[in-house]
Design an enzyme around this catalytic site. Structure first.
Site, PDB file in Angstrom:
ATOM      1  N   PRO A 140       3.877   8.898   1.872  1.00  0.00           N
ATOM      2  CA  PRO A 140       3.089   8.718   2.670  1.00  0.00           C
ATOM      3  C   PRO A 140       2.771   7.800   3.676  1.00  0.00           C
ATOM      4  O   PRO A 140       2.037   6.798   3.486  1.00  0.00           O
ATOM      5  CB  PRO A 140       1.610   8.685   1.750  1.00  0.00           C
ATOM      6  CG  PRO A 140       2.243   8.079   0.361  1.00  0.00           C
ATOM      7  CD  PRO A 140       3.608   8.522   0.410  1.00  0.00           C
ATOM      8  N   CYS A 141       3.722   7.349   4.421  1.00  0.00           N
ATOM      9  CA  CYS A 141       3.779   6.313   5.258  1.00  0.00           C
ATOM     10  C   CYS A 141       2.740   6.154   6.183  1.00  0.00           C
ATOM     11  O   CYS A 141       2.183   5.457   6.810  1.00  0.00           O
ATOM     12  CB  CYS A 141       4.966   6.384   6.444  1.00  0.00           C
ATOM     13  SG  CYS A 141       5.393   7.902   7.018  1.00  0.00           S
ATOM     14  N   HIS A 142       1.856   7.656   6.528  1.00  0.00           N
ATOM     15  CA  HIS A 142       0.533   7.364   7.186  1.00  0.00           C
ATOM     16  C   HIS A 142      -0.455   6.537   6.356  1.00  0.00           C
ATOM     17  O   HIS A 142      -1.442   5.979   7.046  1.00  0.00           O
ATOM     18  CB  HIS A 142       0.065   8.734   7.212  1.00  0.00           C
ATOM     19  CG  HIS A 142      -0.294   9.588   6.108  1.00  0.00           C
ATOM     20  ND1 HIS A 142       0.778  10.020   5.383  1.00  0.00           N
ATOM     21  CD2 HIS A 142      -1.524   9.949   5.494  1.00  0.00           C
ATOM     22  CE1 HIS A 142       0.163  10.823   4.097  1.00  0.00           C
ATOM     23  NE2 HIS A 142      -1.099  10.381   3.967  1.00  0.00           N
TER      24      HIS A 142
END
EC number: 2.1.1.63
Length: 174
Positions: A140-142
């Site tokens: 989940p780089c967001h």
């Protein structure tokens, strides 16, 4: 191999593409099919540049459904980690991706600086790893944001906002 599927999420079409060979080699998503196919071509080029053997022959797979289940919160990100191949990923990037996936849960965010501190590295190094993440949604780089605001996202700010709002994040400042 490549699997592509369209899903409805919050009244919007989401196209999910997964490149795989045994395990997931890369993931992309977009709001239109054309945009997804362009992103898949770019992802395949990126993976090949890291010596990953990639085939874009279309083949149905449950991997698109797996990514969708993570996207809508039906499956925890961490539970999908074993499905990632980590081919072409450096040991540092893998350490960042695994730490982020295991520690920053749905509905929360972390700043680049805080993530860097947790991993005893620099925010710039963390930002580089986020930019090169071949597994968006599962990794989940967001959820990594700037102190001043939402920060960057390789697939676009509109997509990052969509993901954060879908997860119930109301504020994304550090």
């Amino acid at each position: 191999m490549l699997a592509v599927e369209r899903f409805g999420v919050n009244g919007r079409d989401i196209w999910i593409g997964v490149i795989f060979h045994g395990r997931i080699q890369g993931i992309s998503f977009a709001f239109t099919r054309g945009e997804l196919l362009e992103r898949i071509r770019n992802l395949a080029e990126f993976l090949r540049g890291r010596d990953v053997r990639v085939s874009l022959d279309v083949q149905p797979s449950n991997y698109t459904e797996l990514v969708y289940r993570v996207l809508i919160g039906e499956l925890e990100n961490e539970k999908a980690l074993p499905e990632l191949s980590f081919e072409g990923v450096t040991p540092f990037e893998r350490r960042v991706y695994e730490w982020l996936t295991k520690n920053v849960k749905r509905g929360t965010v972390i700043t680049y600086g805080s993530l860097a501190k947790a991993l005893e590295t620099s925010p710039r190094a963390v930002g580089g790893a986020m930019k090169r993440n071949p597994y968006p949604i599962i990794v989940p780089c967001h959820r990594v944001v700037s102190r001043e605001g939402i920060g960057h996202y390789n697939l676009g700010i509109e997509e990052k906002k969509f993901l954060l709002e879908l997860e119930g994040v109301k504020e994304w400042t550090g």
